[in-house]
Design a protein around this motif. Structure first.
Motif, PDB file in Angstrom:
ATOM      1  N   PHE A 108      64.102  42.242 -24.375  1.00 31.33           N
ATOM      2  CA  PHE A 108      62.796  42.812 -24.696  1.00 31.33           C
ATOM      3  C   PHE A 108      61.808  41.704 -25.040  1.00 31.33           C
ATOM      4  CE2 PHE A 108      59.615  44.526 -27.552  1.00 31.33           C
ATOM      5  CZ  PHE A 108      59.279  45.742 -26.987  1.00 31.33           C
ATOM      6  N   VAL A 109      62.245  40.763 -25.855  1.00 25.61           N
ATOM      7  CA  VAL A 109      61.380  39.635 -26.222  1.00 25.61           C
ATOM      8  C   VAL A 109      60.978  38.846 -24.985  1.00 25.61           C
ATOM      9  CG1 VAL A 109      61.241  37.483 -27.522  1.00 25.61           C
ATOM     10  CG2 VAL A 109      62.369  39.477 -28.533  1.00 25.61           C
ATOM     11  N   GLY A 110      61.951  38.588 -24.115  1.00 26.25           N
ATOM     12  CA  GLY A 110      61.662  37.843 -22.888  1.00 26.25           C
ATOM     13  C   GLY A 110      60.680  38.578 -22.001  1.00 26.25           C
ATOM     14  N   ALA A 111      60.815  39.908 -21.924  1.00 28.18           N
ATOM     15  CA  ALA A 111      59.896  40.694 -21.094  1.00 28.18           C
ATOM     16  C   ALA A 111      58.478  40.647 -21.652  1.00 28.18           C
ATOM     17  CB  ALA A 111      60.389  42.136 -20.998  1.00 28.18           C
ATOM     18  N   ILE A 113      57.074  38.274 -23.442  1.00 32.85           N
ATOM     19  CA  ILE A 113      56.499  36.952 -23.185  1.00 32.85           C
ATOM     20  C   ILE A 113      56.185  36.786 -21.702  1.00 32.85           C
ATOM     21  CG2 ILE A 113      56.895  34.470 -23.376  1.00 32.85           C
ATOM     22  CD1 ILE A 113      58.726  35.048 -25.753  1.00 32.85           C
ATOM     23  N   ALA A 114      57.075  37.319 -20.837  1.00 31.12           N
ATOM     24  CA  ALA A 114      56.829  37.239 -19.395  1.00 31.12           C
ATOM     25  C   ALA A 114      55.565  37.990 -19.013  1.00 31.12           C
ATOM     26  CB  ALA A 114      58.026  37.793 -18.627  1.00 31.12           C
ATOM     27  N   LEU A 115      55.271  39.085 -19.701  1.00 32.85           N
ATOM     28  CA  LEU A 115      54.031  39.824 -19.448  1.00 32.85           C
ATOM     29  C   LEU A 115      52.809  38.941 -19.676  1.00 32.85           C
ATOM     30  CD1 LEU A 115      54.927  43.267 -21.052  1.00 32.85           C
ATOM     31  CD2 LEU A 115      54.173  42.948 -18.684  1.00 32.85           C
ATOM     32  N   ALA A 116      52.863  38.110 -20.707  1.00 32.50           N
ATOM     33  CA  ALA A 116      51.747  37.184 -20.956  1.00 32.50           C
ATOM     34  C   ALA A 116      51.617  36.183 -19.821  1.00 32.50           C
ATOM     35  CB  ALA A 116      51.955  36.463 -22.287  1.00 32.50           C
ATOM     36  N   MET A 117      52.750  35.683 -19.324  1.00 34.83           N
ATOM     37  CA  MET A 117      52.719  34.720 -18.231  1.00 34.83           C
ATOM     38  C   MET A 117      52.156  35.339 -16.957  1.00 34.83           C
ATOM     39  SD  MET A 117      53.393  31.703 -16.971  1.00 34.83           S
ATOM     40  CE  MET A 117      54.554  30.835 -18.052  1.00 34.83           C
ATOM     41  N   ILE A 118      52.657  36.533 -16.591  1.00 27.53           N
ATOM     42  CA  ILE A 118      52.186  37.172 -15.358  1.00 27.53           C
ATOM     43  C   ILE A 118      50.716  37.555 -15.487  1.00 27.53           C
ATOM     44  CG2 ILE A 118      52.578  39.071 -13.756  1.00 27.53           C
ATOM     45  CD1 ILE A 118      55.472  39.187 -14.816  1.00 27.53           C
ATOM     46  N   SER A 119      50.326  38.113 -16.631  1.00 28.29           N
ATOM     47  CA  SER A 119      48.919  38.468 -16.847  1.00 28.29           C
ATOM     48  C   SER A 119      48.032  37.238 -16.754  1.00 28.29           C
ATOM     49  CB  SER A 119      48.747  39.144 -18.213  1.00 28.29           C
ATOM     50  OG  SER A 119      49.476  40.343 -18.295  1.00 28.29           O
ATOM     51  N   GLY A 120      48.479  36.129 -17.335  1.00 31.28           N
ATOM     52  CA  GLY A 120      47.694  34.897 -17.280  1.00 31.28           C
ATOM     53  C   GLY A 120      47.507  34.397 -15.860  1.00 31.28           C
ATOM     54  N   LEU A 121      48.581  34.439 -15.071  1.00 27.06           N
ATOM     55  CA  LEU A 121      48.475  33.989 -13.681  1.00 27.06           C
ATOM     56  C   LEU A 121      47.554  34.894 -12.875  1.00 27.06           C
ATOM     57  CD1 LEU A 121      52.220  33.053 -13.000  1.00 27.06           C
ATOM     58  CD2 LEU A 121      50.296  31.472 -13.278  1.00 27.06           C
ATOM     59  N   LEU A 122      47.659  36.213 -13.085  1.00 23.14           N
ATOM     60  CA  LEU A 122      46.788  37.141 -12.369  1.00 23.14           C
ATOM     61  C   LEU A 122      45.325  36.911 -12.734  1.00 23.14           C
ATOM     62  CD1 LEU A 122      48.850  40.465 -12.666  1.00 23.14           C
ATOM     63  CD2 LEU A 122      48.445  39.134 -10.592  1.00 23.14           C
ATOM     64  N   LEU A 123      45.047  36.742 -14.018  1.00 29.19           N
ATOM     65  CA  LEU A 123      43.676  36.489 -14.455  1.00 29.19           C
ATOM     66  C   LEU A 123      43.148  35.180 -13.886  1.00 29.19           C
ATOM     67  CD1 LEU A 123      44.062  37.611 -18.180  1.00 29.19           C
ATOM     68  CD2 LEU A 123      42.445  38.619 -16.548  1.00 29.19           C
ATOM     69  N   GLY A 265      58.030  26.476 -24.342  1.00 29.49           N
ATOM     70  CA  GLY A 265      58.951  26.708 -23.236  1.00 29.49           C
ATOM     71  C   GLY A 265      58.463  27.838 -22.358  1.00 29.49           C
ATOM     72  N   LEU A 266      59.108  28.031 -21.221  1.00 26.38           N
ATOM     73  CA  LEU A 266      58.720  29.072 -20.282  1.00 26.38           C
ATOM     74  C   LEU A 266      59.478  30.354 -20.559  1.00 26.38           C
ATOM     75  CD1 LEU A 266      58.623  27.033 -16.942  1.00 26.38           C
ATOM     76  CD2 LEU A 266      56.670  27.805 -18.299  1.00 26.38           C
ATOM     77  N   PRO A 267      58.856  31.495 -20.305  1.00 27.67           N
ATOM     78  CA  PRO A 267      59.570  32.769 -20.426  1.00 27.67           C
ATOM     79  C   PRO A 267      60.550  32.928 -19.272  1.00 27.67           C
ATOM     80  CG  PRO A 267      57.414  33.135 -19.483  1.00 27.67           C
ATOM     81  CD  PRO A 267      57.468  31.673 -19.851  1.00 27.67           C
TER      82      PRO A 267
END
Length: 598
Positions: A108-111, A113-123, A265-267
């Motif tokens: 859950f924690v990884g997901a 944090i991954a949401l922040a990464m994917i949202s950032g890339l999309l933006l 670190g990376l998610p």
């Protein structure tokens, strides 16, 4: 001429700190520092609360309040926008991550944090490609309805912690049902703390500042202390729990919050995980961007400052990438904190960077003092924060103004409460697009005539006008494209069939901004049918870009009539005596029938 900046200009465009940083002064530093102090005191309890709203340990809210703020200070164009965890993005993160794993688990924690990464890339990609217009597909009624529905749902979800009752489910109906089922679990000490906190926070918004002024404090100090209501109630509640041992009486406390800065670190980067999170990430970044840019533009207008919407996409993208690599969850601009930041005198985005330093100091040294902080108080902070987003007046105004927009708003609210926030938002967007297509598929078309004494043509049902039985003048008040092409075609055919005396049809096109291929085929069909019936088709007041496209087709060569500059020219070319006589008849002025048509 290509106006795209190059070299240093291009660098300043994408890194705005190079522009405002060059003029940074000691006075600006002092203003930013004071604003940062106030926002830091406000942000820390909100960060803790929103982290619990996501379903993460409290320190993750603090982690999301450091690197993102620094990166936005470098890349952002708003001088007052306060970036960080917000209620809507937190709820959407919780919903998306819960589809991957149970709250509290490493997955859950990884997901999250991954949401922040994917949202950032999309933006970031949207900003580089200048795709900010995609946010326009979220109409204001849909956004307003979504925010209202989500705010009520968030508030309902915090009633459990507020009263010491365990609740289940994510949708409003499930929350309320479980709340009623488990009402016997109510802890009086927890409920007392929660209710007192809500009452104090609501009172502090309006009553704390006047009280401080009556006590002799100056305007500036009164304003600053009035913003510290959440911090005050946290200190008081934490002291009460620790001093009275309320944790031993069932009051749930925050517990140990790890000291120290987040690890870099990376998610998790897994194709299967990212595929599942792609749509939720897109919704998070779109909703976050709409909320953020609305706040940024509003505050910038008050100081006559400029905000670049496309650069804001890049800035928010970098902020979310910063959150992802520092164990944070998705962030965006916050309405309440941005308003406080503005009122506190923030002059540049550096105030956000100073806020990040304050949060880092708190994470390093103050977290042990948070052990006895009751979760009920954090729930109260969330409830008071989100209820200010509920706009019942907007629902009432939308109902009065547009039933179609109200349908989209009501659909968004209802589906959000029943099926969840993602479904509600998607249904709202879908309803808005469907209703738009439906309304534009039947555009307003008026039969027009000449107003005596003028060269103007207006709706025959609204004005006293002069018409000719041989001329059918139709004003089309919309662009012609595939959803309405057949409607226009049938309307013209029916109108001519109902008026055997008609020998000329004039389409007045001041509201036509485009004619697509489907509409062009319909016009060609109309032209052929009218020709077969001995009727000529004319156009008037065609806009330049539309005319340019028509010239690339065979339509103008096949047109039985002509294209005229004005509607008066069109009528005058067919019946010059009638047009001239009506123009000279100044004794009969225009009289409104039921109201203006344009």
């Amino acid at each position: 001429m290509n106006n795209t900046p190059k070299g240093p200009g291009l660098l300043r465009r994408y890194v705005p700190i190079l522009s405002w940083g060059a003029a940074y002064s000691r006075q600006t530093f002092a203003s930013d520092l004071v604003a940062a102090l106030i926002v830091t005191i406000m942000l820390i309890p909100q960060a803790l609360a929103y982290s619990l709203l996501v379903g993460l340990p409290p320190q993750y809210g603090l982690y999301a309040s450091m690197a993102p703020l620094v990166l936005y200070a470098v890349f952002g164009t708003s001088r007052a926008l306060a970036v960080g965890p917000v209620a809507m993005a937190s709820l959407m993160t919780a919903t998306a991550a819960s589809q991957i794993a149970a709250a509290g688990t490493p997955e859950f924690v990884g997901a999250a944090i991954a949401l922040a990464m994917i949202s950032g890339l999309l933006l970031l990609v949207m900003g580089i490609l200048r795709l900010g217009f995609l946010a326009n597909f979220l109409s204001h009624p849909v956004i307003s309805g979504f925010i209202t529905a989500a705010a009520i749902q968030i508030a309902a979800g915090q009633l459990g912690p507020l009263l010491g009752i365990r609740t289940e489910g994510e949708e409003l109906m499930h929350i309320l049902v479980s709340l009623g089922r488990n009402l016997a679990q109510l802890n009086p000490w927890t409920a007392a703390l929660g209710v007192i906190a809500i009452v104090f926070l609501l009172w502090a918004r309006q009553g704390l500042r006047p009280l401080l002024l009556r006590m002799g404090l100056g305007e500036r100090m009164g304003d600053i202390l009035a913003k510290m209501g959440p911090a005050m109630i946290i200190v008081a509640a934490t002291a009460a729990v620790a001093g009275l041992g309320l944790d031993e009486k069932g009051v749930k406390v925050l517990g140990a919050v790890p000291q120290g800065l987040p690890e870099i670190g990376l998610p998790p980067i897994e194709m299967g995980l990212w595929t599942k999170l792609l749509v939720p990430s897109f919704l998070i970044c779109i909703v976050g961007y709409v909320e953020s840019i609305s706040v940024a533009l509003t505050l910038a207008a008050k100081r006559r400052q400029r905000v670049d919407p496309d650069q804001e996409l890049i800035a928010l993208g970098m902020a979310n990438l910063g959150a992802a690599v520092s164990s944070g969850f998705p962030v965006t601009g916050a309405l309440s904190r941005s308003s406080v930041n503005f009122d506190a005198g923030a002059q540049t985005p550096a105030a956000g960077a100073f806020t990040a330093v304050g949060v880092a100091i708190a994470t390093l040294f103050l977290t042990p003092w948070l052990f006895f902080l009751p979760k009920a108080v954090l729930g109260a902070i969330i409830i008071v924060a989100v209820l200010s987003l509920v706009d019942v007046g907007a629902i009432r105004r939308t109902w009065s103004y547009s039933r179609a927009d109200f349908a989209a708003m009501a659909g968004t609210i209802g589906v959000t409460w029943v099926a969840g926030i993602e479904a509600g938002l998607l249904v709202g967007v879908g309803l808005s697009i469907f209703l738009h297509l439906y309304s534009t598929s039947r555009p307003h078309v008026a039969v027009v005539g000449q107003i005596p004494g003028t060269a103007h043509f207006r709706n025959v049902t609204r004005h006293q006008v002069v018409t000719s039985p041989e001329i059918l003048s139709l004003r089309v008040d919309a662009s012609l494209y595939f959803p309405n092409a057949r409607f226009i075609e049938e309307l013209i055919n029916d109108a001519v069939a109902a008026n055997p005396a008609v020998r000329h049809v004039i389409l007045e096109c001041p509201g036509v901004n485009t004619i697509d291929a489907s509409a062009l085929e319909s016009l060609e069909a109309v032209n052929r049918r009218l020709k077969d019936g001995g009727v000529m088709l004319h156009l008037s007041e065609v806009k330049g870009p539309v005319m340019d496209r028509l010239k690339r087709s065979h339509f103008l060569q096949e047109l039985t009539g002509k294209v005229h500059l004005t509607q008066f020219d069109a009528v005058a070319s067919i019946q010059p005596e009638l047009a001239s006589a009506t123009l000279k008849d100044r004794n009969s002025s225009s009289i409104w029938a039921t109201g203006p048509s344009m």
